[in-house]
Design a protein around this motif. Structure first.
Motif, PDB file in Angstrom:
ATOM      1  N   LYS A  33       0.848  -1.188   0.000  1.00 18.49           N
ATOM      2  CA  LYS A  33       0.000   0.000   0.000  1.00 18.49           C
ATOM      3  C   LYS A  33       0.885   1.239   0.000  1.00 18.49           C
ATOM      4  CE  LYS A  33      -3.486   2.348   2.878  1.00 18.49           C
ATOM      5  NZ  LYS A  33      -4.256   2.281   4.146  1.00 18.49           N
ATOM      6  N   THR A  68       1.173   5.029   1.110  1.00 15.32           N
ATOM      7  CA  THR A  68       0.530   5.948   2.056  1.00 15.32           C
ATOM      8  C   THR A  68       1.546   6.963   2.576  1.00 15.32           C
ATOM      9  OG1 THR A  68      -0.944   6.069   3.986  1.00 15.32           O
ATOM     10  CG2 THR A  68       0.907   4.525   4.112  1.00 15.32           C
ATOM     11  N   ASP A 118      -3.587   9.766   4.941  1.00 16.38           N
ATOM     12  CA  ASP A 118      -3.393  10.701   3.826  1.00 16.38           C
ATOM     13  C   ASP A 118      -2.837  12.057   4.280  1.00 16.38           C
ATOM     14  OD1 ASP A 118      -5.568  12.163   4.866  1.00 16.38           O
ATOM     15  OD2 ASP A 118      -6.996  11.217   3.500  1.00 16.38           O
TER      16      ASP A 118
END
Length: 384
Positions: A308, A310, A336
């Motif tokens: 992922k 991020t 975020d």
């Protein structure tokens, strides 16, 4: 008057950094005690002396106090620098001393200063004790107010690195507040004087730190000392010394504290206050919690085999170790981070995260890790 040179000429070179104790400033106060200006006005919980330094013979009475919170030392440095100015023998100093009487409490909370904590030795926030007056330090300040009967009160504090100037992406290096005197946050004569004066200080600072001056939240809390003194009728100003890029020792911010003090009394002495400066004051952007010390963007994390992309953030904790302040970076947020800025930002460009604990960062973990096994971060920063 060139404020930058004035600061250079009067900066007290024997004090530096964030850890400032009573032992640091006692010799300086004693050195300035040339005409019985220094006296002990009370004791702390741990029986440490609380000093006042009074100088000047003017009709306008100014009460200033710093380090109500023991770990907020920047304004103390700026205040000592300003006292050097008042003792300099310059024409400007003579003008101020003829116009004002200054009653200064450089360190209200010497116990908290020694422990580098916001609280006093009884673990009480003195800035929430203005009504109950449960602590000896609170009573020292209240007695000072009642005996001196100031026209202006200067409530001098530091604020954390998390504060920015609205949504500008700029740190709130200096912030100010004309505290409310009632729940409705109305503007009476004493509060208007503070508003007008802050408007003048801001106009000066914008020449040196454009877009880095904030306005503190004016929610009313009668337990706060500034709100109490404003309610009692003294024109009260809150100073909040904040972050300047790269200046974790607050030596650059110290300069702007000095400039703010000097310019405020220059404005008052010359009666150069802009009337009805409410619009100018309200146009100062409000402080906003928008900063982390570190933000790492576009990092590839491995969650149980699932990759992922991020972001995550880290924040310094200021920890007292063997009489020195250590800045230790810990991971505080993963996500975020929209609407937030970092005093240090790094774009990983989808580089893979790795540390000695596993494949992804954990909250409250030290910010020491690798990206793609080649770029090493130690305590938040790239290790050269």
């Amino acid at each position: 008057m060139e404020l930058e040179q004035l600061f250079i000429d009067n900066k007290e070179k024997t004090i530096y950094g964030r850890y400032l104790t009573l032992e640091s400033i006692e010799p300086l106060l004693e050195k300035m005690n040339t005409n019985n200006q220094l006296s002990i006005i009370g004791k702390s919980v741990l029986e440490k002396p609380i000093y006042k330094y009074q100088i000047g013979e003017g009709k306008i009475k100014i009460l200033l106090w710093s380090q109500m919170h023991g770990n907020e030392s920047t304004t103390t440095k700026g205040l000592i620098d300003f006292l050097n100015l008042l003792n300099s023998g310059s024409d400007f100093a003579d003008k101020l001393l003829n116009r004002f009487t200054f009653y200064c409490i450089p360190m209200l909370n010497p116990d908290g200063a020694k422990l580098y904590t916001r609280l006093n030795a009884n673990e009480i926030d003195l800035n929430r004790d203005s009504q109950n007056l449960t602590q000896p330090e609170s009573n020292v300040l209240r007695r000072s107010y009642e005996s001196f009967k100031p026209d202006y009160c200067y409530n001098l504090h530091d604020q954390r690195t998390i504060f920015g100037v609205g949504d500008t992406g700029k740190p709130a290096t200096m912030s100010f507040l004309a505290p409310s005197y009632n729940q409705e946050r109305e503007v009476n004569e004493s509060r208007l004087k503070a508003i007008n004066l802050i408007s003048g200080i801001n106009a000066v600072l914008q020449r040196y730190i454009p877009n880095q001056v904030g306005r503190f939240d004016d929610s009313f809390n009668i337990n706060c000392i500034g709100d109490t003194f404003q309610a009692l009728g003294a024109t009260t100003l809150l100073f909040e010394a904040g972050h300047f890029a790269g200046d974790y020792q607050r030596e650059e911010t110290r300069k702007y504290v000095f400039m703010s003090l000097a310019s405020s009394f220059m404005i008052l002495s010359e009666n150069d206050i802009v009337n009805n400066g409410i619009d100018n004051y309200m146009n100062i952007p409000q402080n906003k919690v928008v900063f982390y010390d570190f933000i790492y963007k576009n990092v590839k994390l491995n969650y149980d085999g699932v990759e992922k992309i991020t972001n995550f953030a880290a924040q310094y904790k200021e920890e007292l170790v063997e009489n020195e302040i250590c800045f230790n970076a810990y991971i505080v947020e993963i996500g975020d981070l929209e609407g937030h800025y970092g005093h240090f930002e790094y774009d990983a460009k989808e580089a893979k995260y790795k540390d000695e604990f596993g494949g992804f960062p954990q909250l409250n973990q030290k910010a020491s890790f690798y990206l793609e096994n080649s770029i090493r971060f130690v305590n938040g920063l790239i290790k050269k």
